[in-house]
Design a protein around this motif. Structure first.
Motif, mmCIF file in Angstrom:
data_model
loop_
_atom_site.group_PDB
_atom_site.id
_atom_site.type_symbol
_atom_site.label_atom_id
_atom_site.label_comp_id
_atom_site.label_asym_id
_atom_site.label_seq_id
_atom_site.Cartn_x
_atom_site.Cartn_y
_atom_site.Cartn_z
ATOM 1 N N THR A 160 0.801 -1.227 0.000
ATOM 2 C CA THR A 160 0.000 0.000 0.000
ATOM 3 C C THR A 160 0.836 1.281 0.000
ATOM 4 O O THR A 160 0.505 2.240 -0.694
ATOM 5 N N GLU A 161 1.912 1.315 0.769
ATOM 6 C CA GLU A 161 2.730 2.528 0.816
ATOM 7 C C GLU A 161 3.371 2.811 -0.537
ATOM 8 O O GLU A 161 3.398 3.965 -1.005
ATOM 9 N N VAL A 162 3.871 1.759 -1.182
ATOM 10 C CA VAL A 162 4.522 1.940 -2.481
ATOM 11 C C VAL A 162 3.496 2.282 -3.558
ATOM 12 O O VAL A 162 3.798 3.017 -4.504
ATOM 13 N N ILE A 163 2.277 1.779 -3.435
ATOM 14 C CA ILE A 163 1.220 2.167 -4.381
ATOM 15 C C ILE A 163 1.044 3.684 -4.360
ATOM 16 O O ILE A 163 0.980 4.343 -5.407
ATOM 17 N N GLU A 164 0.964 4.253 -3.177
ATOM 18 C CA GLU A 164 0.755 5.696 -3.064
ATOM 19 C C GLU A 164 1.934 6.470 -3.639
ATOM 20 O O GLU A 164 1.755 7.476 -4.334
ATOM 21 N N LEU A 165 3.154 5.994 -3.377
ATOM 22 C CA LEU A 165 4.340 6.655 -3.922
ATOM 23 C C LEU A 165 4.355 6.593 -5.449
ATOM 24 O O LEU A 165 4.763 7.546 -6.119
ATOM 25 N N ASN A 166 3.891 5.475 -6.008
ATOM 26 C CA ASN A 166 3.827 5.353 -7.458
ATOM 27 C C ASN A 166 2.742 6.242 -8.045
ATOM 28 O O ASN A 166 2.915 6.807 -9.127
ATOM 29 N N ARG A 167 1.635 6.394 -7.342
ATOM 30 C CA ARG A 167 0.583 7.296 -7.815
ATOM 31 C C ARG A 167 1.082 8.746 -7.853
ATOM 32 O O ARG A 167 0.806 9.485 -8.800
ATOM 33 N N LEU A 168 1.813 9.122 -6.832
ATOM 34 C CA LEU A 168 2.365 10.473 -6.807
ATOM 35 C C LEU A 168 3.357 10.681 -7.946
ATOM 36 O O LEU A 168 3.365 11.722 -8.608
ATOM 37 N N ALA A 169 4.194 9.670 -8.189
ATOM 38 C CA ALA A 169 5.163 9.768 -9.277
ATOM 39 C C ALA A 169 4.469 9.812 -10.632
ATOM 40 O O ALA A 169 4.848 10.591 -11.520
ATOM 41 N N ALA A 170 3.431 8.991 -10.801
ATOM 42 C CA ALA A 170 2.699 8.979 -12.072
ATOM 43 C C ALA A 170 2.108 10.353 -12.368
ATOM 44 O O ALA A 170 2.029 10.778 -13.530
ATOM 45 N N GLY A 171 1.708 11.055 -11.324
ATOM 46 C CA GLY A 171 1.150 12.388 -11.512
ATOM 47 C C GLY A 171 2.154 13.396 -12.024
ATOM 48 O O GLY A 171 1.768 14.454 -12.535
ATOM 49 N N GLN A 172 3.438 13.087 -11.922
ATOM 50 C CA GLN A 172 4.476 13.991 -12.414
ATOM 51 C C GLN A 172 4.970 13.619 -13.812
ATOM 52 O O GLN A 172 5.737 14.371 -14.410
#
Length: 229
Positions: free
Chosen positions: A173-185
């Motif tokens: 779950t933590e890495v999912i959120e980090l990947n979502r933030l990165a995808a937004g960039q």
């Protein structure tokens, strides 16, 4: 259960010594017959070119007609230092610089198939792969991240032009959120695929196979795409 670490050899396989700045890195180049491209692996924290998970994915890429290069981002002396205190595995700047050097070295060679290269990064290696893609937009044709930390690529994420696939375990779950933030960039073509029921290392039965299938399909779909667009 982890995949077997024994390397299944395709018809053409050779060990390499790759110059990268002041270092010489050990690597293995595997080319199936009539390879249509090459995927360079950037392994994760504390791992090596003999990572059983990356070897498993590499075998699926061979079946898809893609060559692979698995190499050690650190020299043997650096690996020993890192094992004692994890001093280098999170040095994303160093890892990215090494990966760029390897990409440049490959591009100068005459035996590598295709004009462009795919990059497959795991864990911290995913950040190094994205930084290399940002810095070599005319060479890198696609990027795949497995359980990666693309957020560690920082502001350079916006400069990535290569189509990028982010794969994360559904229980990570933590890495999912980090990947979502990165995808937004990311401004390039990109996708975030979550593998249900998988943890960070995709150790559950069949889950690493799903990663391998997703990666092979992504690299095949973009094998003929022009770099830098």
């Amino acid at each position: 259960m982890e995949p077997a670490s024994e390397r299944p050899k395709p018809p053409q396989s050779r060990e390499l010594r790759i110059p990268a700045g002041d270092a010489v890195l050990q690597g293995t180049l595997d080319l199936p017959p009539a390879a249509v491209g090459l995927v360079v692996f950037a392994h994760g924290s504390g791992s090596s070119r003999n990572s059983p998970r990356n070897l498993y994915v590499a075998r699926r890429l061979w079946q898809a007609g893609l060559g692979t290069l698995l190499f050690d981002l650190l020299t043997p002396d650096e690996q020993a230092l890192d094992r004692r205190g994890a001093a280098l595995r999170f040095d994303i700047g160093l890892l990215a610089h090494r990966l760029v050097d390897v990409v440049d070295w490959l591009q100068r060679g005459e035996s590598v198939p295709g004009a462009c290269l795919g990059l497959f990064g795991a864990s911290t290696g995913a950040a190094a792969a994205l930084l290399a893609a940002a810095r070599r937009p005319r060479l890198v044709t696609a990027v795949v991240s497995r359980g990666g930390r693309p957020d560690l690529a920082g502001a350079e994420l916006a400069q990535v032009l290569a189509p990028t696939l982010l794969i994360v375990g559904g229980l990570d779950t933590e890495v999912i959120e980090l990947n979502r933030l990165a995808a937004g960039q990311l401004s390039c073509e990109h996708d975030l695929r979550i593998v249900p029921g998988a943890t960070h290392l995709f150790e559950e039965p069949g889950k690493l196979g799903e990663v391998a299938e997703l990666a092979a399909a992504w690299f095949q779909a973009h094998a003929g795409a022009p770099c830098g667009h």
